[in-house]
Motif scaffolding. Structure first.
Motif, PDB file in Angstrom:
ATOM      1  N   ASP A  39       0.822  -1.211   0.000  1.00 13.40           N
ATOM      2  CA  ASP A  39       0.000   0.000   0.000  1.00 13.40           C
ATOM      3  C   ASP A  39       0.855   1.260   0.000  1.00 13.40           C
ATOM      4  O   ASP A  39       0.437   2.307  -0.495  1.00 13.40           O
ATOM      5  CB  ASP A  39      -0.968   0.002   1.194  1.00 13.40           C
ATOM      6  CG  ASP A  39      -0.236  -0.120   2.521  1.00 13.40           C
ATOM      7  OD1 ASP A  39       0.983  -0.403   2.502  1.00 13.40           O
ATOM      8  OD2 ASP A  39      -0.882   0.066   3.572  1.00 13.40           O
ATOM      9  N   TYR A  40       2.071   1.170   0.532  1.00 11.47           N
ATOM     10  CA  TYR A  40       2.987   2.317   0.485  1.00 11.47           C
ATOM     11  C   TYR A  40       3.488   2.530  -0.936  1.00 11.47           C
ATOM     12  O   TYR A  40       3.619   3.672  -1.408  1.00 11.47           O
ATOM     13  CB  TYR A  40       4.158   2.080   1.433  1.00 11.47           C
ATOM     14  CG  TYR A  40       5.032   3.297   1.652  1.00 11.47           C
ATOM     15  CD1 TYR A  40       4.793   4.170   2.696  1.00 11.47           C
ATOM     16  CD2 TYR A  40       6.109   3.565   0.798  1.00 11.47           C
ATOM     17  CE1 TYR A  40       5.592   5.284   2.902  1.00 11.47           C
ATOM     18  CE2 TYR A  40       6.916   4.667   0.994  1.00 11.47           C
ATOM     19  CZ  TYR A  40       6.655   5.530   2.045  1.00 11.47           C
ATOM     20  OH  TYR A  40       7.451   6.644   2.243  1.00 11.47           O
ATOM     21  N   LEU A  41       3.770   1.433  -1.639  1.00 11.99           N
ATOM     22  CA  LEU A  41       4.258   1.526  -3.018  1.00 11.99           C
ATOM     23  C   LEU A  41       3.182   2.034  -3.978  1.00 11.99           C
ATOM     24  O   LEU A  41       3.494   2.676  -4.984  1.00 11.99           O
ATOM     25  CB  LEU A  41       4.752   0.160  -3.486  1.00 11.99           C
ATOM     26  CG  LEU A  41       6.111  -0.301  -2.938  1.00 11.99           C
ATOM     27  CD1 LEU A  41       6.329  -1.772  -3.241  1.00 11.99           C
ATOM     28  CD2 LEU A  41       7.241   0.535  -3.522  1.00 11.99           C
ATOM     29  N   THR A  42       1.937   1.723  -3.693  1.00  9.65           N
ATOM     30  CA  THR A  42       0.853   2.121  -4.606  1.00  9.65           C
ATOM     31  C   THR A  42       0.318   3.511  -4.322  1.00  9.65           C
ATOM     32  O   THR A  42      -0.520   4.008  -5.073  1.00  9.65           O
ATOM     33  CB  THR A  42      -0.296   1.109  -4.515  1.00  9.65           C
ATOM     34  OG1 THR A  42      -0.718   0.974  -3.154  1.00  9.65           O
ATOM     35  CG2 THR A  42       0.139  -0.248  -5.049  1.00  9.65           C
ATOM     36  N   ASP A  43       0.784   4.146  -3.261  1.00 11.71           N
ATOM     37  CA  ASP A  43       0.378   5.520  -2.959  1.00 11.71           C
ATOM     38  C   ASP A  43       1.302   6.477  -3.714  1.00 11.71           C
ATOM     39  O   ASP A  43       2.481   6.612  -3.374  1.00 11.71           O
ATOM     40  CB  ASP A  43       0.454   5.761  -1.455  1.00 11.71           C
ATOM     41  CG  ASP A  43      -0.122   7.115  -1.049  1.00 11.71           C
ATOM     42  OD1 ASP A  43      -0.288   7.990  -1.923  1.00 11.71           O
ATOM     43  OD2 ASP A  43      -0.411   7.302   0.151  1.00 11.71           O
ATOM     44  N   ARG A  44       0.769   7.137  -4.722  1.00 10.92           N
ATOM     45  CA  ARG A  44       1.607   7.986  -5.581  1.00 10.92           C
ATOM     46  C   ARG A  44       2.240   9.148  -4.825  1.00 10.92           C
ATOM     47  O   ARG A  44       3.256   9.689  -5.248  1.00 10.92           O
ATOM     48  CB  ARG A  44       0.772   8.520  -6.763  1.00 10.92           C
ATOM     49  CG  ARG A  44       0.305   7.434  -7.736  1.00 10.92           C
ATOM     50  CD  ARG A  44       1.468   6.595  -8.230  1.00 10.92           C
ATOM     51  NE  ARG A  44       1.059   5.501  -9.086  1.00 10.92           N
ATOM     52  CZ  ARG A  44       1.150   5.524 -10.402  1.00 10.92           C
ATOM     53  NH1 ARG A  44       1.627   6.577 -11.024  1.00 10.92           N
ATOM     54  NH2 ARG A  44       0.760   4.473 -11.101  1.00 10.92           N
ATOM     55  N   PHE A  45       1.640   9.533  -3.699  1.00 13.74           N
ATOM     56  CA  PHE A  45       2.222  10.621  -2.913  1.00 13.74           C
ATOM     57  C   PHE A  45       3.619  10.243  -2.413  1.00 13.74           C
ATOM     58  O   PHE A  45       4.510  11.103  -2.334  1.00 13.74           O
ATOM     59  CB  PHE A  45       1.312  10.946  -1.719  1.00 13.74           C
ATOM     60  CG  PHE A  45       1.883  11.998  -0.807  1.00 13.74           C
ATOM     61  CD1 PHE A  45       1.825  13.347  -1.134  1.00 13.74           C
ATOM     62  CD2 PHE A  45       2.492  11.647   0.401  1.00 13.74           C
ATOM     63  CE1 PHE A  45       2.352  14.315  -0.293  1.00 13.74           C
ATOM     64  CE2 PHE A  45       3.022  12.605   1.239  1.00 13.74           C
ATOM     65  CZ  PHE A  45       2.953  13.939   0.897  1.00 13.74           C
ATOM     66  N   ASN A  46       3.819   8.987  -2.096  1.00 15.10           N
ATOM     67  CA  ASN A  46       5.115   8.531  -1.600  1.00 15.10           C
ATOM     68  C   ASN A  46       6.172   8.468  -2.697  1.00 15.10           C
ATOM     69  O   ASN A  46       7.360   8.306  -2.393  1.00 15.10           O
ATOM     70  CB  ASN A  46       4.967   7.144  -0.962  1.00 15.10           C
ATOM     71  CG  ASN A  46       4.014   7.144   0.209  1.00 15.10           C
ATOM     72  OD1 ASN A  46       3.966   8.084   0.990  1.00 15.10           O
ATOM     73  ND2 ASN A  46       3.227   6.074   0.328  1.00 15.10           N
ATOM     74  N   LEU A  47       5.749   8.584  -3.947  1.00 14.20           N
ATOM     75  CA  LEU A  47       6.673   8.490  -5.081  1.00 14.20           C
ATOM     76  C   LEU A  47       6.937   9.836  -5.733  1.00 14.20           C
ATOM     77  O   LEU A  47       7.537   9.895  -6.814  1.00 14.20           O
ATOM     78  CB  LEU A  47       6.103   7.523  -6.122  1.00 14.20           C
ATOM     79  CG  LEU A  47       5.651   6.151  -5.613  1.00 14.20           C
ATOM     80  CD1 LEU A  47       5.042   5.340  -6.751  1.00 14.20           C
ATOM     81  CD2 LEU A  47       6.809   5.400  -4.978  1.00 14.20           C
ATOM     82  N   THR A  48       6.505  10.895  -5.084  1.00 13.16           N
ATOM     83  CA  THR A  48       6.636  12.239  -5.665  1.00 13.16           C
ATOM     84  C   THR A  48       8.082  12.553  -6.038  1.00 13.16           C
ATOM     85  O   THR A  48       9.000  12.407  -5.226  1.00 13.16           O
ATOM     86  CB  THR A  48       6.135  13.300  -4.664  1.00 13.16           C
ATOM     87  OG1 THR A  48       4.779  13.016  -4.320  1.00 13.16           O
ATOM     88  CG2 THR A  48       6.235  14.688  -5.257  1.00 13.16           C
ATOM     89  N   GLY A  49       8.296  12.968  -7.276  1.00 14.47           N
ATOM     90  CA  GLY A  49       9.607  13.379  -7.754  1.00 14.47           C
ATOM     91  C   GLY A  49      10.506  12.267  -8.245  1.00 14.47           C
ATOM     92  O   GLY A  49      11.554  12.543  -8.852  1.00 14.47           O
ATOM     93  N   LEU A  50      10.142  11.024  -8.029  1.00 15.87           N
ATOM     94  CA  LEU A  50      11.011   9.917  -8.421  1.00 15.87           C
ATOM     95  C   LEU A  50      10.971   9.638  -9.918  1.00 15.87           C
ATOM     96  O   LEU A  50      11.853   8.958 -10.445  1.00 15.87           O
ATOM     97  CB  LEU A  50      10.639   8.653  -7.649  1.00 15.87           C
ATOM     98  CG  LEU A  50      10.827   8.707  -6.130  1.00 15.87           C
ATOM     99  CD1 LEU A  50      10.499   7.363  -5.506  1.00 15.87           C
ATOM    100  CD2 LEU A  50      12.248   9.130  -5.775  1.00 15.87           C
ATOM    101  N   ASN A  51       9.951  10.126 -10.603  1.00 15.56           N
ATOM    102  CA  ASN A  51       9.860   9.892 -12.049  1.00 15.56           C
ATOM    103  C   ASN A  51      11.009  10.541 -12.804  1.00 15.56           C
ATOM    104  O   ASN A  51      11.356  10.116 -13.910  1.00 15.56           O
ATOM    105  CB  ASN A  51       8.515  10.378 -12.582  1.00 15.56           C
ATOM    106  CG  ASN A  51       8.301  11.859 -12.318  1.00 15.56           C
ATOM    107  OD1 ASN A  51       8.730  12.369 -11.286  1.00 15.56           O
ATOM    108  ND2 ASN A  51       7.629  12.540 -13.235  1.00 15.56           N
ATOM    109  N   THR A  52      11.619  11.583 -12.208  1.00 15.86           N
ATOM    110  CA  THR A  52      12.757  12.238 -12.860  1.00 15.86           C
ATOM    111  C   THR A  52      14.086  11.600 -12.465  1.00 15.86           C
ATOM    112  O   THR A  52      15.120  11.917 -13.051  1.00 15.86           O
ATOM    113  CB  THR A  52      12.791  13.737 -12.501  1.00 15.86           C
ATOM    114  OG1 THR A  52      12.943  13.870 -11.075  1.00 15.86           O
ATOM    115  CG2 THR A  52      11.511  14.426 -12.936  1.00 15.86           C
ATOM    116  N   GLU A  53      14.057  10.700 -11.487  1.00 13.18           N
ATOM    117  CA  GLU A  53      15.283  10.082 -10.991  1.00 13.18           C
ATOM    118  C   GLU A  53      15.533   8.698 -11.596  1.00 13.18           C
ATOM    119  O   GLU A  53      16.656   8.197 -11.538  1.00 13.18           O
ATOM    120  CB  GLU A  53      15.207   9.938  -9.462  1.00 13.18           C
ATOM    121  CG  GLU A  53      15.074  11.238  -8.705  1.00 13.18           C
ATOM    122  CD  GLU A  53      16.361  12.023  -8.661  1.00 13.18           C
ATOM    123  OE1 GLU A  53      17.428  11.400  -8.854  1.00 13.18           O
ATOM    124  OE2 GLU A  53      16.300  13.244  -8.459  1.00 13.18           O
TER     125      GLU A  53
END
Length: 265
Positions: free
Chosen positions: A35-49
């Motif tokens: 559920d932590y992995l599927t919460d997009r808030f926890n992934l903020t900014g990682l799409n550029t990394e």
């Protein structure tokens, strides 16, 4: 990995996560809740990394269903590992993540302090930078408060950003009972019973500064964090010091000659 491509997407991704955690060299990582992995808030900014971010996320979150060649799969696999590491740095400072890492700390999963006087104190992983590709992970000893390199080359190659610079400090703030007492024992180099001059002078200076710090803390009504010394040990040290001074005086009175400069006190 190819032999599992024919399984269902769920089985494939679940196996990947289990395989990643159980692989040699990944013992420092804890399992991130789905559920932590599927919460997009926890992934903020990682799409550029992360390269192939969406494909890597699909693999980690159990929705990867593309047919790709071996080279592409290898790149996605590498990106998935990197993504998992970056998310891991965020997860281990959450309530659930801290609890999992605390269990690993208690079981000495991260190793024990190589410093003899620390008495095999368990270590915790720590990063020197929060951005990836700057430094490898280090191990922090809460007793001597120093950093060490992992013994295994597999662990020594892990990016320190996957644990971050704050995790080990937050862990001991949330679980203060895990903080060990600071030891007052010190190794004293000696030659035939006499302390080596340069080291003895440095140790005296360190002892004076430490006593000053303890007095300031006591004056403010705070705990010093040092273990309580036994009165018998203090008296023994005082008697030992007096014996050394008398021995030196006898040497000079007997005309034993000049003592080598910088060797004994």
């Amino acid at each position: 990995m190819e032999e599992f491509a024919s399984d269902t997407d769920s089985d494939y991704a679940s196996y990947w996560r289990d395989w990643f955690i159980s692989s040699k060299g990944n013992e420092y990582f804890c399992e991130i809740d789905e559920d932590y992995l599927t919460d997009r808030f926890n992934l903020t900014g990682l799409n550029t990394e992360v390269h192939y971010y969406q494909h890597a996320l699909d693999l980690v979150t159990d929705v990867f269903d593309m047919e790709v060649d071996d080279d592409m799969r290898e790149q996605i696999e590498r990106s998935a590992r990197h993504l998992y590491g970056l998310v891991h740095a965020r997860y281990i400072v959450s309530t659930r993540g801290l609890a999992k890492m605390m269990d690993k700390y208690k079981s000495s999963t991260f190793g024990k302090c190589p410093r003899v006087i620390c008495d095999a104190q368990p270590l915790v992983p720590a990063g020197l930078h929060d951005t990836p590709s700057h430094s490898h992970v280090k191990l922090f000893c809460p007793k001597c408060e120093d950093l060490y390199n992992p013994k295994s080359s597999r662990h020594n190659s892990i990016d320190g950003a996957y644990f971050g610079t704050s995790f080990h400090n937050i862990l001991f703030q949330v679980y203060p009972s895990l903080v060990p007492e600071k030891t007052q024992r010190r190794y004293e180099p000696r030659l035939y019973g006499f302390r080596v001059h340069a080291s003895a002078a440095l140790m005296r200076w360190q002892e004076e500064r430490r006593e000053e710090m303890k007095e300031r803390l006591r004056g403010q009504g705070l705990e010093t964090g040092f273990e309580v010394e036994e009165e018998g040990e203090e008296e023994e040290e005082e008697e030992e010091g007096e014996g050394e001074e008398e021995g030196l005086d006898d040497m000079f009175e007997l005309g034993g000659g000049a003592v080598g400069q910088g060797v004994v006190q």
